[in-house]
Design an enzyme around this catalytic site. Structure first.
Site, short mmCIF file in Angstrom:
data_model
loop_
_atom_site.label_atom_id
_atom_site.label_comp_id
_atom_site.label_asym_id
_atom_site.label_seq_id
_atom_site.Cartn_x
_atom_site.Cartn_y
_atom_site.Cartn_z
N HIS A 438 0.84 -1.21 0.00
CA HIS A 438 0.00 0.00 0.00
C HIS A 438 0.88 1.26 0.00
O HIS A 438 0.70 2.15 -0.83
CB HIS A 438 -0.92 -0.02 1.23
CG HIS A 438 -1.73 1.22 1.42
ND1 HIS A 438 -3.09 1.27 1.18
CD2 HIS A 438 -1.39 2.47 1.83
CE1 HIS A 438 -3.54 2.48 1.42
NE2 HIS A 438 -2.52 3.24 1.83
N GLU A 439 1.82 1.33 0.95
CA GLU A 439 2.68 2.51 1.04
C GLU A 439 3.57 2.64 -0.19
O GLU A 439 3.85 3.74 -0.67
CB GLU A 439 3.53 2.45 2.32
CG GLU A 439 2.75 2.40 3.62
CD GLU A 439 1.83 3.59 3.83
OE1 GLU A 439 1.99 4.62 3.13
OE2 GLU A 439 0.93 3.50 4.68
N HIS A 442 1.94 4.45 -3.02
CA HIS A 442 1.76 5.90 -2.87
C HIS A 442 2.86 6.68 -3.60
O HIS A 442 2.70 7.88 -3.84
CB HIS A 442 1.74 6.29 -1.39
CG HIS A 442 0.39 6.12 -0.76
ND1 HIS A 442 -0.78 6.53 -1.37
CD2 HIS A 442 0.02 5.58 0.44
CE1 HIS A 442 -1.80 6.25 -0.59
NE2 HIS A 442 -1.35 5.68 0.51
N GLU A 490 -6.35 6.40 -2.00
CA GLU A 490 -6.28 5.33 -1.00
C GLU A 490 -6.87 4.04 -1.55
O GLU A 490 -6.37 2.94 -1.25
CB GLU A 490 -7.02 5.76 0.27
CG GLU A 490 -6.33 6.84 1.06
CD GLU A 490 -4.95 6.44 1.55
OE1 GLU A 490 -4.77 5.27 1.95
OE2 GLU A 490 -4.04 7.29 1.50
N ASP A 494 -5.06 0.50 -1.75
CA ASP A 494 -5.65 -0.68 -1.09
C ASP A 494 -5.76 -1.85 -2.07
O ASP A 494 -5.32 -2.97 -1.78
CB ASP A 494 -7.03 -0.34 -0.54
CG ASP A 494 -6.95 0.51 0.72
OD1 ASP A 494 -5.88 0.54 1.36
OD2 ASP A 494 -7.96 1.15 1.06
#
Length: 530
Positions: A438-439, A442, A490, A494
């Site tokens: 997930h990170e 980003h 987000e 996800d």
């Protein structure tokens, strides 16, 4: 050692019998050192700027503005003094329905409390209008705050200026002397560059101070801010007053102060002053080196799975694909704790001048405020370090820093149910592995924004975006429909993170072959992952 001082501080916080028996005397002694309340004119009051210097330098209290040290946007490796408006305890007028009666109603609501003014340490011979005038002053201060969105639109979020220039624009504050007091022993001079986040506020604040200079309200407000800053270290009457005041101002549901078990309160107080010490203790307890090594191996597997996924994206052109690969390869990965946490000698040095007295918790808090200020402001002389995390080692909160191009996964995340070296790999990849992916995703958020990827196949990308937006807008929670556009970034992290973590788990299985089972649960490895 720093560890011994942290333990003594915690014990002085837990000694509620001593705190209750001392009552208000430690606070009265402290207030007398800075001239007391001096509301009625008796006693010798200190000069306005002199009092402000004392609050900033000795008690880490900033009534009119906030000061901190942070990286410069023009050079992220260089730290710079930054100034912004303060956080106000009183809710802003914009949040109040009856705006015309804002001050009147707020004052009456405060009066309904059990004499909150007296419980906060105020004198008994207060002139009748002192309290209402103080509320009026706070309200006026709040009115000159520029909304965040407006500051963004006008490019006001980072206004570079020198202390000398700031003195000309907001002359009511003796900026050089106040900042010298706050940053002592770090040298500060008139040509020192600083960053102001709301210049309109500072100018409006300066005009208000000049208008109210001859009234005692400024002193009352500064002392109230000091008492509020120190009140967690005082007896239970002050804790009750803080809770009551918060309920009156913000409502029961919106209360900012929630009563907690004493040990939790004291642990929180100790961690706020001794973060590297507690971080050291917790890391040694919950995150041994073999756990960190396994976590690093998992992240490496997830990063490899992302490289594979990049080659399969239909909307990404070859040039962007190569740029994306470089972006991932240059990403700094921090797992567990900052490097300096385990440097015991260096941590002890930070606290060498701190004296902890188990007799008086309030004096310990004051001493810690001074040490915290000195340690944090020493960074002004140093390059901005990647060791300066936004989270503590024990936090369960990962993040990606765009400015530093860095992902951080604190040690607190590497515990059950997110991670355990004894778990089947499916469970670890399905939990902490998804957070890692997930990170990681980003880092690409700009690609999906309008104009963020001019060489990409925009129609294919937009089709994928529209599909995800439509999916999430079919969901609702507590009767409210999800805004798929607002949550897009987000949602991408996800969904994509889940797919990448699953592929990484499959790749991991090919290399390690053996996988643990949980026979009594009766779930397959894929089911354990999800």
């Amino acid at each position: 050692s720093a560890k011994e001082k942290a333990i003594l501080f915690y014990r002085s916080c837990m000694d509620t019998q001593r705190i209750e028996s001392q009552g208000t005397q430690p606070l009265k002694d402290l207030l007398n050192q800075i001239g007391g309340w001096n509301i009625t004119g008796r006693g010798k009051a200190k000069d306005f700027n002199q009092t402000l210097q004392t609050l900033m330098g000795k008690y880490n209290t900033f009534p009119f503005f906030r000061v901190h040290v942070g990286p410069s946007p023009s050079d992220p490796n260089t730290n710079i003094i930054q100034i912004d408006h303060p956080e106000f305890e009183m809710p802003p007028e914009s949040e109040f329905k009856e705006k015309k009666k804002y001050l009147e109603v707020t004052y009456q609501r405060l009066k309904q409390g059990k004499n909150s003014w007296d419980l906060l340490g105020g004198p008994q011979d207060v002139p009748p209008d002192s309290f209402s005038l103080t509320l009026s002053f706070i309200s006026n201060l709040q009115r000159v705050v520029t909304p965040l969105q407006e500051r963004r639109q006008r490019g006001m979020l980072f206004y570079r200026i020198t202390i000398r220039e700031l003195q000309e624009k907001a002359p009511a504050i003796d900026w050089l002397l106040c900042l010298q007091a706050a940053f002592h022993p770090v040298p500060v001079n008139p040509s020192q560059p600083i960053a102001v986040h709301d210049m309109d506020y500072l100018q409006g604040m300066s005009r208000l101070i000049e208008q109210w200079q001859n009234k005692r309200v400024l002193r009352i407000y500064m002392i109230v801010c000091l008492v509020g800053n120190l009140s967690p270290a005082l007896d239970s009457r002050f804790q009750d007053a803080r809770l009551e005041l918060s309920k009156i101002l913000h409502g029961k549901m919106g209360s900012r102060v929630i009563p907690d078990e004493r040990w939790r309160t004291c642990l929180s107080e100790t961690s706020s002053f001794f973060e590297p010490v507690l971080g050291q203790m917790i890391v040694q307890e919950i995150f041994p080196q073999q756990n960190k090594k396994l976590a690093q191996q998992m992240f490496s597997e997830i990063r490899d799975a992302l490289y594979d996924q990049l080659h399969q994206l239909e909307w990404m052109d070859e040039q962007t694909r190569q740029e994306a690969n470089v972006l991932v390869s240059k990403l700094q990965v921090e797992i567990g704790y900052p490097a300096h946490i385990l440097q015991i000698a260096k941590v002890n040095l930070e606290y060498q001048n701190l004296e902890i007295n188990q007799e008086t918790f309030l004096l310990n808090v004051v001493a810690c405020l001074k040490t915290l200020r000195e340690n944090s402001y020493q960074r002004l002389l140093q390059h901005h370090s990647q060791d300066n995390w936004k989270v503590s080692p024990w936090d369960v909160h990962s993040y990606y820093s765009l400015r530093q191009h860095m992902v951080v996964f604190p040690a607190g995340m590497f515990r059950s149910p997110f991670f355990n070296p004894e778990f089947p790999s499916a469970m670890n990849f399905g939990a902490i592995g998804v957070f890692m992916a997930h990170e990681l995703l980003h880092t690409f958020y700009s690609y999906v924004l309008p104009g963020g990827c001019p060489t990409c196949k925009r129609s294919a990308l937009q089709e994928a975006i529209d599909c995800l937006v439509e999916q999430y807008e079919s969901y609702s929670m507590l009767g409210f429909k999800v805004n798929g556009t607002f949550t897009l970034l987000e949602n991408i992290a996800d969904n994509g993170g889940l797919a990448i973590a699953y592929q990484a788990y499959k790749n991991w299985l090919k290399k390690h072959r053996k996988e643990k089972d949980l026979p009594k649960i009766g779930l397959s490895h894929d089911q354990l992952f999800y």
